[in-house]
Write a protein that holds these residues in place. Sequence first.
Motif, PDB file in Angstrom:
ATOM      1  N   ILE A 100       0.813  -1.219   0.000  1.00 51.04           N
ATOM      2  CA  ILE A 100       0.000   0.000   0.000  1.00 51.04           C
ATOM      3  C   ILE A 100       0.848   1.271   0.000  1.00 51.04           C
ATOM      4  O   ILE A 100       0.311   2.362   0.033  1.00 51.04           O
ATOM      5  CB  ILE A 100      -0.988   0.025   1.200  1.00 51.04           C
ATOM      6  CG1 ILE A 100      -0.249  -0.222   2.513  1.00 51.04           C
ATOM      7  CG2 ILE A 100      -2.127  -0.960   1.003  1.00 51.04           C
ATOM      8  CD1 ILE A 100      -1.109   0.027   3.749  1.00 51.04           C
ATOM      9  N   GLY A 101       2.186   1.088  -0.024  1.00 49.62           N
ATOM     10  CA  GLY A 101       3.010   2.286  -0.082  1.00 49.62           C
ATOM     11  C   GLY A 101       4.478   1.926  -0.229  1.00 49.62           C
ATOM     12  O   GLY A 101       4.885   0.797   0.059  1.00 49.62           O
ATOM     13  N   GLY A 102       5.254   2.885  -0.723  1.00 54.42           N
ATOM     14  CA  GLY A 102       6.694   2.687  -0.837  1.00 54.42           C
ATOM     15  C   GLY A 102       7.077   1.878  -2.061  1.00 54.42           C
ATOM     16  O   GLY A 102       6.253   1.614  -2.930  1.00 54.42           O
ATOM     17  N   PRO A 103       8.353   1.474  -2.128  1.00 54.84           N
ATOM     18  CA  PRO A 103       8.869   0.875  -3.363  1.00 54.84           C
ATOM     19  C   PRO A 103       8.589  -0.618  -3.619  1.00 54.84           C
ATOM     20  O   PRO A 103       8.893  -1.094  -4.709  1.00 54.84           O
ATOM     21  CB  PRO A 103      10.376   1.103  -3.238  1.00 54.84           C
ATOM     22  CG  PRO A 103      10.633   1.135  -1.776  1.00 54.84           C
ATOM     23  CD  PRO A 103       9.405   1.726  -1.138  1.00 54.84           C
ATOM     24  N   PRO A 104       8.035  -1.404  -2.677  1.00 50.43           N
ATOM     25  CA  PRO A 104       7.870  -2.822  -3.012  1.00 50.43           C
ATOM     26  C   PRO A 104       7.063  -3.020  -4.304  1.00 50.43           C
ATOM     27  O   PRO A 104       6.064  -2.338  -4.517  1.00 50.43           O
ATOM     28  CB  PRO A 104       7.116  -3.401  -1.797  1.00 50.43           C
ATOM     29  CG  PRO A 104       7.513  -2.511  -0.675  1.00 50.43           C
ATOM     30  CD  PRO A 104       7.594  -1.136  -1.287  1.00 50.43           C
ATOM     31  N   PRO A 105       7.503  -3.931  -5.156  1.00 47.23           N
ATOM     32  CA  PRO A 105       6.822  -4.115  -6.441  1.00 47.23           C
ATOM     33  C   PRO A 105       5.502  -4.873  -6.347  1.00 47.23           C
ATOM     34  O   PRO A 105       4.696  -4.822  -7.265  1.00 47.23           O
ATOM     35  CB  PRO A 105       7.830  -4.911  -7.272  1.00 47.23           C
ATOM     36  CG  PRO A 105       8.657  -5.635  -6.256  1.00 47.23           C
ATOM     37  CD  PRO A 105       8.718  -4.734  -5.048  1.00 47.23           C
ATOM     38  N   ARG A 106       5.268  -5.596  -5.257  1.00 46.74           N
ATOM     39  CA  ARG A 106       4.047  -6.398  -5.179  1.00 46.74           C
ATOM     40  C   ARG A 106       3.749  -6.799  -3.746  1.00 46.74           C
ATOM     41  O   ARG A 106       4.510  -6.500  -2.833  1.00 46.74           O
ATOM     42  CB  ARG A 106       4.149  -7.630  -6.076  1.00 46.74           C
ATOM     43  CG  ARG A 106       5.309  -8.530  -5.767  1.00 46.74           C
ATOM     44  CD  ARG A 106       5.475  -9.547  -6.906  1.00 46.74           C
ATOM     45  NE  ARG A 106       6.692 -10.297  -6.778  1.00 46.74           N
ATOM     46  CZ  ARG A 106       6.799 -11.465  -6.154  1.00 46.74           C
ATOM     47  NH1 ARG A 106       5.759 -12.017  -5.577  1.00 46.74           N
ATOM     48  NH2 ARG A 106       7.948 -12.092  -6.101  1.00 46.74           N
ATOM     49  N   SER A 107       2.639  -7.512  -3.597  1.00 44.61           N
ATOM     50  CA  SER A 107       2.197  -7.938  -2.277  1.00 44.61           C
ATOM     51  C   SER A 107       3.115  -9.027  -1.717  1.00 44.61           C
ATOM     52  O   SER A 107       3.886  -9.647  -2.454  1.00 44.61           O
ATOM     53  CB  SER A 107       0.769  -8.473  -2.362  1.00 44.61           C
ATOM     54  OG  SER A 107       0.723  -9.596  -3.207  1.00 44.61           O
ATOM     55  N   MET A 108       2.988  -9.283  -0.421  1.00 41.54           N
ATOM     56  CA  MET A 108       3.733 -10.355   0.241  1.00 41.54           C
ATOM     57  C   MET A 108       2.935 -11.650   0.015  1.00 41.54           C
ATOM     58  O   MET A 108       1.713 -11.644   0.162  1.00 41.54           O
ATOM     59  CB  MET A 108       3.773 -10.013   1.729  1.00 41.54           C
ATOM     60  CG  MET A 108       4.915 -10.522   2.472  1.00 41.54           C
ATOM     61  SD  MET A 108       6.393  -9.540   2.285  1.00 41.54           S
ATOM     62  CE  MET A 108       6.355  -8.562   3.775  1.00 41.54           C
ATOM     63  N   PRO A 109       3.567 -12.767  -0.309  1.00 44.82           N
ATOM     64  CA  PRO A 109       2.793 -13.994  -0.533  1.00 44.82           C
ATOM     65  C   PRO A 109       2.179 -14.559   0.754  1.00 44.82           C
ATOM     66  O   PRO A 109       2.793 -14.509   1.815  1.00 44.82           O
ATOM     67  CB  PRO A 109       3.816 -14.985  -1.078  1.00 44.82           C
ATOM     68  CG  PRO A 109       4.997 -14.193  -1.448  1.00 44.82           C
ATOM     69  CD  PRO A 109       4.985 -12.960  -0.596  1.00 44.82           C
ATOM     70  N   GLN A 110       0.987 -15.090   0.621  1.00 38.56           N
ATOM     71  CA  GLN A 110       0.304 -15.774   1.735  1.00 38.56           C
ATOM     72  C   GLN A 110       0.633 -17.265   1.676  1.00 38.56           C
ATOM     73  O   GLN A 110       0.760 -17.842   0.592  1.00 38.56           O
ATOM     74  CB  GLN A 110      -1.213 -15.586   1.590  1.00 38.56           C
ATOM     75  CG  GLN A 110      -2.017 -16.241   2.707  1.00 38.56           C
ATOM     76  CD  GLN A 110      -3.526 -16.179   2.460  1.00 38.56           C
ATOM     77  OE1 GLN A 110      -3.985 -15.595   1.476  1.00 38.56           O
ATOM     78  NE2 GLN A 110      -4.287 -16.797   3.337  1.00 38.56           N
ATOM     79  N   LEU A 111       0.789 -17.873   2.849  1.00 39.50           N
ATOM     80  CA  LEU A 111       0.954 -19.333   2.919  1.00 39.50           C
ATOM     81  C   LEU A 111      -0.318 -19.909   3.541  1.00 39.50           C
ATOM     82  O   LEU A 111      -0.577 -19.705   4.720  1.00 39.50           O
ATOM     83  CB  LEU A 111       2.171 -19.683   3.780  1.00 39.50           C
ATOM     84  CG  LEU A 111       2.461 -21.186   3.881  1.00 39.50           C
ATOM     85  CD1 LEU A 111       2.900 -21.746   2.528  1.00 39.50           C
ATOM     86  CD2 LEU A 111       3.537 -21.458   4.923  1.00 39.50           C
ATOM     87  N   PRO A 112      -1.150 -20.590   2.757  1.00 36.19           N
ATOM     88  CA  PRO A 112      -2.424 -21.080   3.292  1.00 36.19           C
ATOM     89  C   PRO A 112      -2.232 -22.125   4.394  1.00 36.19           C
ATOM     90  O   PRO A 112      -1.422 -23.046   4.269  1.00 36.19           O
ATOM     91  CB  PRO A 112      -3.102 -21.693   2.063  1.00 36.19           C
ATOM     92  CG  PRO A 112      -2.486 -20.973   0.905  1.00 36.19           C
ATOM     93  CD  PRO A 112      -1.055 -20.798   1.304  1.00 36.19           C
ATOM     94  N   ILE A 113      -2.981 -21.948   5.479  1.00 37.00           N
ATOM     95  CA  ILE A 113      -2.875 -22.849   6.634  1.00 37.00           C
ATOM     96  C   ILE A 113      -4.263 -23.241   7.143  1.00 37.00           C
ATOM     97  O   ILE A 113      -5.261 -22.594   6.818  1.00 37.00           O
ATOM     98  CB  ILE A 113      -2.094 -22.194   7.801  1.00 37.00           C
ATOM     99  CG1 ILE A 113      -2.679 -20.814   8.154  1.00 37.00           C
ATOM    100  CG2 ILE A 113      -0.623 -22.081   7.481  1.00 37.00           C
ATOM    101  CD1 ILE A 113      -2.093 -20.217   9.432  1.00 37.00           C
ATOM    102  N   THR A 114      -4.272 -24.275   7.964  1.00 38.02           N
ATOM    103  CA  THR A 114      -5.489 -24.668   8.654  1.00 38.02           C
ATOM    104  C   THR A 114      -5.098 -25.062  10.078  1.00 38.02           C
ATOM    105  O   THR A 114      -3.910 -25.125  10.407  1.00 38.02           O
ATOM    106  CB  THR A 114      -6.197 -25.827   7.904  1.00 38.02           C
ATOM    107  OG1 THR A 114      -7.483 -26.028   8.473  1.00 38.02           O
ATOM    108  CG2 THR A 114      -5.408 -27.117   7.986  1.00 38.02           C
ATOM    109  N   LEU A 115      -6.098 -25.309  10.908  1.00 36.57           N
ATOM    110  CA  LEU A 115      -5.829 -25.679  12.296  1.00 36.57           C
ATOM    111  C   LEU A 115      -6.088 -27.168  12.476  1.00 36.57           C
ATOM    112  O   LEU A 115      -7.153 -27.672  12.113  1.00 36.57           O
ATOM    113  CB  LEU A 115      -6.768 -24.854  13.187  1.00 36.57           C
ATOM    114  CG  LEU A 115      -6.554 -24.929  14.680  1.00 36.57           C
ATOM    115  CD1 LEU A 115      -5.147 -24.486  15.059  1.00 36.57           C
ATOM    116  CD2 LEU A 115      -7.593 -24.041  15.382  1.00 36.57           C
ATOM    117  N   GLU A 116      -5.079 -27.894  12.991  1.00 35.67           N
ATOM    118  CA  GLU A 116      -5.248 -29.334  13.277  1.00 35.67           C
ATOM    119  C   GLU A 116      -4.640 -29.606  14.637  1.00 35.67           C
ATOM    120  O   GLU A 116      -3.438 -29.364  14.829  1.00 35.67           O
ATOM    121  CB  GLU A 116      -4.519 -30.195  12.233  1.00 35.67           C
ATOM    122  CG  GLU A 116      -5.239 -30.262  10.909  1.00 35.67           C
ATOM    123  CD  GLU A 116      -4.456 -31.079   9.875  1.00 35.67           C
ATOM    124  OE1 GLU A 116      -3.565 -31.879  10.254  1.00 35.67           O
ATOM    125  OE2 GLU A 116      -4.731 -30.891   8.683  1.00 35.67           O
TER     126      GLU A 116
END
Length: 173
Positions: free
Chosen positions: A129-145
């Motif tokens: 949402i601001g500054g020089p990063p070229p893209r979003s941070m990747p999400q690592l999908p998780i669940t609760l077990e």
Amino acid sequence: TADKAPPRKGDVLVHAEAAKEGQPIRPSEVTERGVPAWPMSADGVIRKGEPNNQLAVYRFERSRFQEPAEQEPRVVLKLDGITADGVIAYSNKCTHAGCPVPNDEKDLSKLFCGCHSGQYDLLQGCKKIGGPPPRSMPQLPITLENDRLVVTETFVTAPFGFLNEQDWETYLQ
Ligand code: FES
């Protein structure tokens, strides 16, 4: 080797902080302020040989997450990759030059990168949402077990450092 492999389905998220390293993270330990994490394989190998596996997990009321408005092509929020009580995992390497990124002290639902003022929104797929990063941070999908945070698939988009498809494919093998 397993310690350099990307996170895989079935991995457990464990503490990265030295004092607790390797202990599974319990959802009750997670707040809006990120908890540093590594993925650990089912046979107990902490995958910390690959810096791109550096993660942080956060917890917000699930109802606060919003689909990111279309802004750049690589912003993805997988709602089915957030646990029922709102724990979410993202890469913690800035997509600009790879610095670890802490919460923004003024608003913990955002990240603020001290290296060059990059900003991300944790509630919208860690969108830049601001500054020089070229893209979003990747999400690592998780669940609760069994009170553990378990990976359901690898990163939704390529983490920092994978500038082309071929490198990314090789990493996933
Ligand atoms: Fe984060 Fe440059 S490394 S903004």
